[in-house]
Motif scaffolding. Sequence first.
Motif, PDB file in Angstrom:
ATOM      1  N   GLU A  30       0.831  -1.190   0.000  1.00 23.98           N
ATOM      2  CA  GLU A  30       0.000   0.000   0.000  1.00 23.98           C
ATOM      3  C   GLU A  30       0.875   1.252   0.000  1.00 23.98           C
ATOM      4  OE1 GLU A  30      -3.842   1.484   2.510  1.00 23.98           O
ATOM      5  OE2 GLU A  30      -3.237  -0.605   2.693  1.00 23.98           O
ATOM      6  N   LYS A  31       0.386   2.298  -0.657  1.00 24.39           N
ATOM      7  CA  LYS A  31       1.077   3.584  -0.650  1.00 24.39           C
ATOM      8  C   LYS A  31       0.973   4.188   0.744  1.00 24.39           C
ATOM      9  CE  LYS A  31       0.303   4.738  -5.493  1.00 24.39           C
ATOM     10  NZ  LYS A  31       1.620   4.877  -6.030  1.00 24.39           N
ATOM     11  N   MET A  98       6.124   4.443  10.762  1.00 22.35           N
ATOM     12  CA  MET A  98       5.630   3.429  11.692  1.00 22.35           C
ATOM     13  C   MET A  98       4.150   3.608  11.974  1.00 22.35           C
ATOM     14  SD  MET A  98       8.095   1.493  11.912  1.00 22.35           S
ATOM     15  CE  MET A  98       8.240   2.006  10.222  1.00 22.35           C
ATOM     16  N   ASP A  99       3.698   4.861  12.048  1.00 19.83           N
ATOM     17  CA  ASP A  99       2.272   5.106  12.252  1.00 19.83           C
ATOM     18  C   ASP A  99       1.477   4.615  11.044  1.00 19.83           C
ATOM     19  OD1 ASP A  99       0.207   6.186  13.960  1.00 19.83           O
ATOM     20  OD2 ASP A  99      -0.033   7.761  12.468  1.00 19.83           O
ATOM     21  N   ASN A 100       2.002   4.839   9.834  1.00 22.76           N
ATOM     22  CA  ASN A 100       1.358   4.304   8.630  1.00 22.76           C
ATOM     23  C   ASN A 100       1.285   2.784   8.717  1.00 22.76           C
ATOM     24  OD1 ASN A 100       1.119   6.022   5.694  1.00 22.76           O
ATOM     25  ND2 ASN A 100       2.031   7.112   7.420  1.00 22.76           N
ATOM     26  N   LEU A 101       2.393   2.150   9.092  1.00 17.32           N
ATOM     27  CA  LEU A 101       2.427   0.691   9.201  1.00 17.32           C
ATOM     28  C   LEU A 101       1.400   0.193  10.211  1.00 17.32           C
ATOM     29  CD1 LEU A 101       3.627  -2.141   8.703  1.00 17.32           C
ATOM     30  CD2 LEU A 101       5.342  -1.585  10.457  1.00 17.32           C
ATOM     31  N   MET A 110      -6.262  -6.593  11.660  1.00 19.37           N
ATOM     32  CA  MET A 110      -7.166  -6.580  12.804  1.00 19.37           C
ATOM     33  C   MET A 110      -8.603  -6.239  12.420  1.00 19.37           C
ATOM     34  SD  MET A 110      -4.880  -7.486  14.902  1.00 19.37           S
ATOM     35  CE  MET A 110      -5.696  -7.428  16.475  1.00 19.37           C
ATOM     36  N   GLY A 111      -8.813  -5.729  11.195  1.00 20.00           N
ATOM     37  CA  GLY A 111     -10.158  -5.382  10.750  1.00 20.00           C
ATOM     38  C   GLY A 111     -10.701  -4.134  11.429  1.00 20.00           C
ATOM     39  N   GLU A 112      -9.807  -3.218  11.821  1.00 16.26           N
ATOM     40  CA  GLU A 112     -10.210  -2.000  12.526  1.00 16.26           C
ATOM     41  C   GLU A 112     -10.019  -0.780  11.634  1.00 16.26           C
ATOM     42  OE1 GLU A 112      -7.797  -1.752  16.020  1.00 16.26           O
ATOM     43  OE2 GLU A 112      -8.467  -3.687  16.761  1.00 16.26           O
ATOM     44  N   GLY A 113     -10.835   0.228  11.833  1.00 16.65           N
ATOM     45  CA  GLY A 113     -10.655   1.503  11.153  1.00 16.65           C
ATOM     46  C   GLY A 113     -11.136   1.495   9.719  1.00 16.65           C
ATOM     47  N   GLU A 114     -10.832   2.602   9.037  1.00 20.31           N
ATOM     48  CA  GLU A 114     -11.286   2.792   7.662  1.00 20.31           C
ATOM     49  C   GLU A 114     -10.127   2.763   6.673  1.00 20.31           C
ATOM     50  OE1 GLU A 114     -14.421   5.987   7.397  1.00 20.31           O
ATOM     51  OE2 GLU A 114     -13.570   6.405   9.369  1.00 20.31           O
ATOM     52  N   GLY A 115      -8.953   2.428   7.128  1.00 20.06           N
ATOM     53  CA  GLY A 115      -7.763   2.465   6.288  1.00 20.06           C
ATOM     54  C   GLY A 115      -6.822   3.534   6.808  1.00 20.06           C
ATOM     55  N   HIS A 116      -5.532   3.364   6.559  1.00 21.68           N
ATOM     56  CA  HIS A 116      -4.547   4.221   7.216  1.00 21.68           C
ATOM     57  C   HIS A 116      -4.646   5.683   6.822  1.00 21.68           C
ATOM     58  CE1 HIS A 116      -2.331   3.698   3.481  1.00 21.68           C
ATOM     59  NE2 HIS A 116      -1.495   4.632   3.871  1.00 21.68           N
ATOM     60  N   ILE A 117      -4.922   5.985   5.570  1.00 25.13           N
ATOM     61  CA  ILE A 117      -4.991   7.384   5.165  1.00 25.13           C
ATOM     62  C   ILE A 117      -6.167   8.069   5.855  1.00 25.13           C
ATOM     63  CG2 ILE A 117      -5.392   8.948   3.223  1.00 25.13           C
ATOM     64  CD1 ILE A 117      -3.764   6.965   1.499  1.00 25.13           C
ATOM     65  N   ASN A 123      -7.056  12.094  12.550  1.00 27.92           N
ATOM     66  CA  ASN A 123      -6.205  12.655  13.599  1.00 27.92           C
ATOM     67  C   ASN A 123      -5.812  14.088  13.257  1.00 27.92           C
ATOM     68  OD1 ASN A 123      -6.293  10.259  15.003  1.00 27.92           O
ATOM     69  ND2 ASN A 123      -4.355   9.517  14.204  1.00 27.92           N
ATOM     70  N   GLN A 124      -5.528  14.317  11.995  1.00 34.86           N
ATOM     71  CA  GLN A 124      -5.143  15.649  11.541  1.00 34.86           C
ATOM     72  C   GLN A 124      -6.303  16.626  11.738  1.00 34.86           C
ATOM     73  OE1 GLN A 124      -3.846  15.677   7.483  1.00 34.86           O
ATOM     74  NE2 GLN A 124      -3.544  17.864   7.423  1.00 34.86           N
ATOM     75  N   LYS A 125      -7.501  16.221  11.341  1.00 36.07           N
ATOM     76  CA  LYS A 125      -8.677  17.076  11.495  1.00 36.07           C
ATOM     77  C   LYS A 125      -8.987  17.321  12.971  1.00 36.07           C
ATOM     78  CE  LYS A 125     -10.799  15.527   7.218  1.00 36.07           C
ATOM     79  NZ  LYS A 125     -11.922  14.783   6.648  1.00 36.07           N
ATOM     80  N   ALA A 126      -8.863  16.285  13.789  1.00 36.92           N
ATOM     81  CA  ALA A 126      -9.164  16.411  15.215  1.00 36.92           C
ATOM     82  C   ALA A 126      -8.199  17.377  15.894  1.00 36.92           C
ATOM     83  CB  ALA A 126      -9.101  15.050  15.891  1.00 36.92           C
ATOM     84  N   GLY A 127      -6.950  17.408  15.423  1.00 39.51           N
ATOM     85  CA  GLY A 127      -5.956  18.303  16.002  1.00 39.51           C
ATOM     86  C   GLY A 127      -6.124  19.741  15.559  1.00 39.51           C
ATOM     87  N   ARG A 128      -6.878  19.963  14.492  1.00 39.55           N
ATOM     88  CA  ARG A 128      -7.153  21.298  13.944  1.00 39.55           C
ATOM     89  C   ARG A 128      -5.886  22.121  13.757  1.00 39.55           C
ATOM     90  NH1 ARG A 128     -12.812  22.342  14.305  1.00 39.55           N
ATOM     91  NH2 ARG A 128     -13.795  20.862  15.677  1.00 39.55           N
TER      92      ARG A 128
END
Length: 149
Positions: A30-31, A98-101, A110-117, A123-128
Motif C-alpha cells: 500500500e502507498k 511506523m504510524d502508517n504501518l 485486525m479489521g479495525e478503522g477505515e484504512g490508514h490514510i 487525527n489531523q482534522k481532530a488536532g485542527r
Amino acid sequence: MKKTTLLLAGLLLVSQLGMAEMKKDVKFTEKTYGVCSREMSVEVVDGKIASFSAVRGCPGNLNALSKLLPGMEVERVIDLLDDNYCSGAPLAGYTSCMDNLVEMLKYHVMGEGEGHIQEIRKNQKAGRKVVAFNGHICSGCGLCNAQLS
C-alpha cells in the motif's frame, strides 16, 4: 446458577460480536501517506509478520525494521509502534512510517478503522492544526485531493 451461566454466555457473545476478526494470513502493498517513504509491503503468516519492506524513506530505520519485525506478533508490533510520530515528515506530528504501518496492520489484519490514510486524516482534522507542505497550506479539511506524500 442458571442466571450466572446465562449472563456469562451473553457477555461472551457480546464481546465476540464487538471484536473485529483478526486475519492471520494477509499480504498487502500500500502507498504511504504524509511520510518520506512511498510504499510498504507486509506479509503476515499465522498472526506474525513474515516480511516487511518499504520503498524510499529512511534506509537505516526501515532496513532495520525489515530485519526486526519478522517473527513478531502483529498485536505486539501495534503496541510498540503506535503513536510514534516523525518530526521530519511532511505531516509532522500527525504520522510517521511506523504510524502508517500500524494503521495498515490495524485495517488489513485486525479489521479495525477505515484504512490508514483515513485514520491519519481523522487525527489531523481532530488536532485542527494547519500544515504547510511545498507551499500548499492544508487544514486537513479533506476537501481537496492533495497528495501530501
